[in-house]
Design an enzyme around this catalytic site. Structure first.
Site, PDB file in Angstrom:
ATOM      1  N   LYS A 103       0.838  -1.220   0.000  1.00 45.30           N
ATOM      2  CA  LYS A 103       0.000   0.000   0.000  1.00 45.30           C
ATOM      3  C   LYS A 103       0.869   1.264   0.000  1.00 45.30           C
ATOM      4  O   LYS A 103       0.633   2.189  -0.775  1.00 45.30           O
ATOM      5  CB  LYS A 103      -0.923  -0.019   1.224  1.00 45.30           C
ATOM      6  CG  LYS A 103      -1.949  -1.148   1.170  1.00 45.30           C
ATOM      7  CD  LYS A 103      -2.729  -1.277   2.443  1.00 45.30           C
ATOM      8  CE  LYS A 103      -1.976  -1.933   3.581  1.00 45.30           C
ATOM      9  NZ  LYS A 103      -1.565  -3.335   3.369  1.00 45.30           N
ATOM     10  N   CYS A 132       9.145  -2.312   2.561  1.00 41.34           N
ATOM     11  CA  CYS A 132       8.805  -3.708   2.841  1.00 41.34           C
ATOM     12  C   CYS A 132       8.795  -3.916   4.358  1.00 41.34           C
ATOM     13  O   CYS A 132       9.364  -3.124   5.100  1.00 41.34           O
ATOM     14  CB  CYS A 132       9.823  -4.641   2.187  1.00 41.34           C
ATOM     15  SG  CYS A 132      11.517  -4.322   2.686  1.00 41.34           S
ATOM     16  N   SER A 151      10.323   2.504   6.799  1.00 41.34           N
ATOM     17  CA  SER A 151       9.683   1.214   7.124  1.00 41.34           C
ATOM     18  C   SER A 151      10.062   0.713   8.516  1.00 41.34           C
ATOM     19  O   SER A 151       9.303   0.896   9.460  1.00 41.34           O
ATOM     20  CB  SER A 151      10.016   0.177   6.067  1.00 41.34           C
ATOM     21  OG  SER A 151       8.919   0.000   5.223  1.00 41.34           O
ATOM     22  N   ARG A 152      11.200   0.049   8.605  1.00 43.19           N
ATOM     23  CA  ARG A 152      11.689  -0.413   9.897  1.00 43.19           C
ATOM     24  C   ARG A 152      13.205  -0.259   9.904  1.00 43.19           C
ATOM     25  O   ARG A 152      13.861  -0.567   8.918  1.00 43.19           O
ATOM     26  CB  ARG A 152      11.307  -1.883  10.159  1.00 43.19           C
ATOM     27  CG  ARG A 152       9.840  -2.092  10.537  1.00 43.19           C
ATOM     28  CD  ARG A 152       9.476  -1.467  11.893  1.00 43.19           C
ATOM     29  NE  ARG A 152       8.068  -1.659  12.239  1.00 43.19           N
ATOM     30  CZ  ARG A 152       7.093  -0.796  11.966  1.00 43.19           C
ATOM     31  NH1 ARG A 152       7.361   0.340  11.353  1.00 43.19           N
ATOM     32  NH2 ARG A 152       5.851  -1.049  12.330  1.00 43.19           N
ATOM     33  N   ASP A 185      13.254   7.691   8.871  1.00 36.98           N
ATOM     34  CA  ASP A 185      12.212   7.901   9.890  1.00 36.98           C
ATOM     35  C   ASP A 185      12.280   6.818  10.954  1.00 36.98           C
ATOM     36  O   ASP A 185      11.546   6.872  11.940  1.00 36.98           O
ATOM     37  CB  ASP A 185      10.827   7.893   9.228  1.00 36.98           C
ATOM     38  CG  ASP A 185       9.718   8.247  10.210  1.00 36.98           C
ATOM     39  OD1 ASP A 185       9.860   9.285  10.901  1.00 36.98           O
ATOM     40  OD2 ASP A 185       8.734   7.494  10.316  1.00 36.98           O
ATOM     41  N   GLU A 198      16.003   2.019  17.705  1.00 36.00           N
ATOM     42  CA  GLU A 198      15.156   3.140  18.129  1.00 36.00           C
ATOM     43  C   GLU A 198      14.318   2.850  19.370  1.00 36.00           C
ATOM     44  O   GLU A 198      13.869   3.776  20.051  1.00 36.00           O
ATOM     45  CB  GLU A 198      14.209   3.552  16.990  1.00 36.00           C
ATOM     46  CG  GLU A 198      13.096   2.532  16.709  1.00 36.00           C
ATOM     47  CD  GLU A 198      12.123   2.979  15.621  1.00 36.00           C
ATOM     48  OE1 GLU A 198      12.587   3.403  14.552  1.00 36.00           O
ATOM     49  OE2 GLU A 198      10.902   2.882  15.849  1.00 36.00           O
ATOM     50  N   HIS A 223      10.268   8.306  13.812  1.00 33.23           N
ATOM     51  CA  HIS A 223       9.129   7.422  13.524  1.00 33.23           C
ATOM     52  C   HIS A 223       7.806   8.210  13.516  1.00 33.23           C
ATOM     53  O   HIS A 223       6.852   7.842  14.189  1.00 33.23           O
ATOM     54  CB  HIS A 223       9.069   6.276  14.546  1.00 33.23           C
ATOM     55  CG  HIS A 223       8.474   5.022  13.975  1.00 33.23           C
ATOM     56  ND1 HIS A 223       9.029   3.790  14.158  1.00 33.23           N
ATOM     57  CD2 HIS A 223       7.381   4.816  13.207  1.00 33.23           C
ATOM     58  CE1 HIS A 223       8.301   2.874  13.548  1.00 33.23           C
ATOM     59  NE2 HIS A 223       7.290   3.482  12.954  1.00 33.23           N
TER      60      HIS A 223
HETATM   61  P1  NAI Z   1       2.035  -3.907   2.822  1.00 32.12           P
HETATM   62  O1  NAI Z   1       1.888  -5.211   3.534  1.00 32.12           O
HETATM   63  O2  NAI Z   1       0.865  -3.330   2.084  1.00 32.12           O
HETATM   64  O3  NAI Z   1       3.243  -4.025   1.778  1.00 32.12           O
HETATM   65  C1  NAI Z   1       4.470  -4.619   2.066  1.00 32.12           C
HETATM   66  C2  NAI Z   1       5.061  -5.094   0.752  1.00 32.12           C
HETATM   67  O4  NAI Z   1       6.375  -5.596   1.000  1.00 32.12           O
HETATM   68  C3  NAI Z   1       4.251  -6.225   0.104  1.00 32.12           C
HETATM   69  O5  NAI Z   1       3.972  -5.935  -1.250  1.00 32.12           O
HETATM   70  C4  NAI Z   1       5.181  -7.420   0.239  1.00 32.12           C
HETATM   71  O6  NAI Z   1       5.044  -8.348  -0.839  1.00 32.12           O
HETATM   72  C5  NAI Z   1       6.536  -6.734   0.206  1.00 32.12           C
HETATM   73  N1  NAI Z   1       7.617  -7.580   0.668  1.00 32.12           N
HETATM   74  C6  NAI Z   1       7.557  -8.642   1.506  1.00 32.12           C
HETATM   75  N2  NAI Z   1       8.772  -9.203   1.618  1.00 32.12           N
HETATM   76  C7  NAI Z   1       9.598  -8.472   0.820  1.00 32.12           C
HETATM   77  C8  NAI Z   1      10.983  -8.573   0.490  1.00 32.12           C
HETATM   78  N3  NAI Z   1      11.743  -9.568   0.991  1.00 32.12           N
HETATM   79  N4  NAI Z   1      11.508  -7.674  -0.352  1.00 32.12           N
HETATM   80  C9  NAI Z   1      10.749  -6.694  -0.892  1.00 32.12           C
HETATM   81  N5  NAI Z   1       9.426  -6.554  -0.629  1.00 32.12           N
HETATM   82  C10 NAI Z   1       8.873  -7.441   0.215  1.00 32.12           C
HETATM   83  O7  NAI Z   1       2.593  -2.885   3.901  1.00 32.12           O
HETATM   84  P2  NAI Z   1       2.507  -1.302   3.894  1.00 32.12           P
HETATM   85  O8  NAI Z   1       1.245  -0.867   4.540  1.00 32.12           O
HETATM   86  O9  NAI Z   1       2.838  -0.801   2.536  1.00 32.12           O
HETATM   87  O10 NAI Z   1       3.675  -0.935   4.917  1.00 32.12           O
HETATM   88  C11 NAI Z   1       5.047  -1.168   4.592  1.00 32.12           C
HETATM   89  C12 NAI Z   1       5.875  -0.997   5.843  1.00 32.12           C
HETATM   90  O11 NAI Z   1       5.836   0.358   6.254  1.00 32.12           O
HETATM   91  C13 NAI Z   1       5.357  -1.752   7.085  1.00 32.12           C
HETATM   92  O12 NAI Z   1       5.844  -3.064   7.112  1.00 32.12           O
HETATM   93  C14 NAI Z   1       5.902  -0.957   8.234  1.00 32.12           C
HETATM   94  O13 NAI Z   1       7.133  -1.519   8.620  1.00 32.12           O
HETATM   95  C15 NAI Z   1       6.146   0.417   7.636  1.00 32.12           C
HETATM   96  N6  NAI Z   1       5.334   1.464   8.269  1.00 32.12           N
HETATM   97  C16 NAI Z   1       5.979   2.534   8.817  1.00 32.12           C
HETATM   98  C17 NAI Z   1       5.272   3.569   9.405  1.00 32.12           C
HETATM   99  C18 NAI Z   1       5.964   4.769   9.953  1.00 32.12           C
HETATM  100  O14 NAI Z   1       5.331   5.578  10.669  1.00 32.12           O
HETATM  101  N7  NAI Z   1       7.245   4.986   9.684  1.00 32.12           N
HETATM  102  C19 NAI Z   1       3.810   3.517   9.493  1.00 32.12           C
HETATM  103  C20 NAI Z   1       3.223   2.363   8.822  1.00 32.12           C
HETATM  104  C21 NAI Z   1       3.974   1.368   8.258  1.00 32.12           C
END
Ligand code: NAI
Length: 346
Positions: free
Chosen positions: A153, A201, A229-230, A254, A259, A291
């Site tokens: 997303k 991811c 992300s993380r 971020d 952290e 974050h």
């Molecule tokens: P999502 O689940 O919609 O998308 C994650 C994508 O990563 C998926 O398409 C998945 O196939 C892919 N993925 C899985 N393993 C992978 C790999 N080995 N290599 C490359 N891609 C891979 O998750 P969304 O909502 O897009 O969130 C992504 C990340 O953002 C979360 O996991 C979270 O860690 C981070 N996040 C950070 C926030 C912040 O405030 N900084 C807030 C919300 C999320």
């Protein structure tokens, strides 16, 4: 009688949005993070609400289970801090899978604009009536190639934003999005071709240190690196080396590997003992936010509403729409899993 939720790591902005959305629960806000030492604060409650830097390991899960807590509501999307294999069969874990991909993707672009055009430095200068432009030169983003790792997303929203800037987009994801019109390449290709690399991811055993020394070695000189992300997706030592050598022109971060003990708190009166963090913060070409990519009003409202809906489903014995399960949440559909039959995982 009202069900009791113990809410860990509560901040004023959490309270504001949860109090507005809550009509039926008694929420006991705790400022402490959830850890093996603080888990006792949940005694007498029916549910626990936790966040990204809470420790939801086997010890905590077993203590909660002993205390009769059967549901943990994560008020975030990521769950790398949850031992959900341990939780399986004992405590249901629910989360907020999406609350605003725009919030995070827009912040990632904000970091890129800032680190490229050195807005943080210009801001400091003009506050001191220093109107020199020396050292503030950036590059046009238009026409540059951005490599997006993870096209879920947030990654796809970030791609849309980058396309609006006239950037060329390539992506790597082991589970490519069908029909999204995205040019997928191998990870090595992405590393070699990108002028900007952005991580979207999740953190897992496969993605921990996905950007390590070998990955930085493959990158183009002068690359920008973004991580919303993380933290542990990047090997910080390798990033510092790449910043020192000039391989990485700038980093917008971020999140940070270590952290958990520091972010979300005011540590301005303390001596920070984490030398790597101190080095990152001291670099003029690193912009670090704590974050906060998720922190928009829309996201906070969605987080509160979805978390309370998740708990409503749990207490109404309904299937859990947003359950996290070590069998289901492996990035693909596990056909024999109960979740896909619209049942609870256990
Ligand atoms: P999502 O689940 O919609 O998308 C994650 C994508 O990563 C998926 O398409 C998945 O196939 C892919 N993925 C899985 N393993 C992978 C790999 N080995 N290599 C490359 N891609 C891979 O998750 P969304 O909502 O897009 O969130 C992504 C990340 O953002 C979360 O996991 C979270 O860690 C981070 N996040 C950070 C926030 C912040 O405030 N900084 C807030 C919300 C999320």
């Amino acid at each position: 009688m009202k069900k009791i939720i113990t809410f860990f790591d509560a901040k004023p902005y959490d309270r504001a949005w949860f109090d507005q959305a809550n009509t039926k629960y008694e929420i006991r806000y705790q400022e402490s993070k959830l850890t093996p030492d603080t888990v006792g604060l949940a005694a007498g409650s029916d549910a626990v609400c936790a966040f990204v830097n809470d420790t939801v390991n086997a010890v905590v899960i077993d203590r909660l289970y002993e205390m009769g807590v059967r549901v943990i509501a994560m008020r975030c999307a990521g769950y790398s801090n949850v031992d959900f294999k341990e939780a399986y069969g004992k405590v249901s874990v629910v989360r907020v899978p999406a609350y605003s991909p725009y919030a995070v993707a827009e912040h990632a672009m904000g970091l890129l604009l800032d680190v490229n055009r050195k807005i943080h430095r210009a801001y400091n200068r003009t506050r001191d009536f220093n109107f020199s432009l020396v050292g503030l030169t950036g590059v046009d983003l238009h026409g540059k190639t951005v490599g997006v790792i993870g096209t879920g997303k947030i990654g796809r929203t970030f791609i849309d934003i980058c396309r609006g800037f006239g950037m060329r987009v390539i992506a790597y994801d082991p589970y490519p999005a069908e029909d999204a019109g995205i040019e997928y390449v191998t990870l090595n290709d992405l590393l070699a071709r990108s002028d900007v690399i952005s991580l979207h991811c999740p953190l897992s055993d496969q993605t921990r240190h996905i950007l390590d020394a070998a990955a930085f070695a493959r990158m183009k000189p002068g690359v920008f690196v973004l991580n919303t992300s993380r933290g542990a997706l990047i090997d910080t030592e390798a990033l510092l080396d790449a910043l020192n050598s000039g391989k990485v022109r700038g980093a917008g971060l971020d999140v940070y590997e270590e952290e958990a003990e520091l972010f979300f708190e005011d540590n301005s009166g303390s001596i920070i003992k984490d030398d790597q963090l101190a080095l990152l913060v001291s670099r003029p070409n690193v912009v670090l936010t704590a974050h906060q990519a998720f922190l928009t009003e829309e996201a906070l409202e969605n987080i509160a509403q979805t978390t309370l809906q998740n708990l409503d489903e749990y207490f109404a014995d309904q299937p859990l729409t947003n359950e996290v399960c070590y069998r289901c949440d492996v990035g693909r559909v596990v056909e024999d899993c109960r979740k896909w039959r619209k049942e609870r995982c256990f």
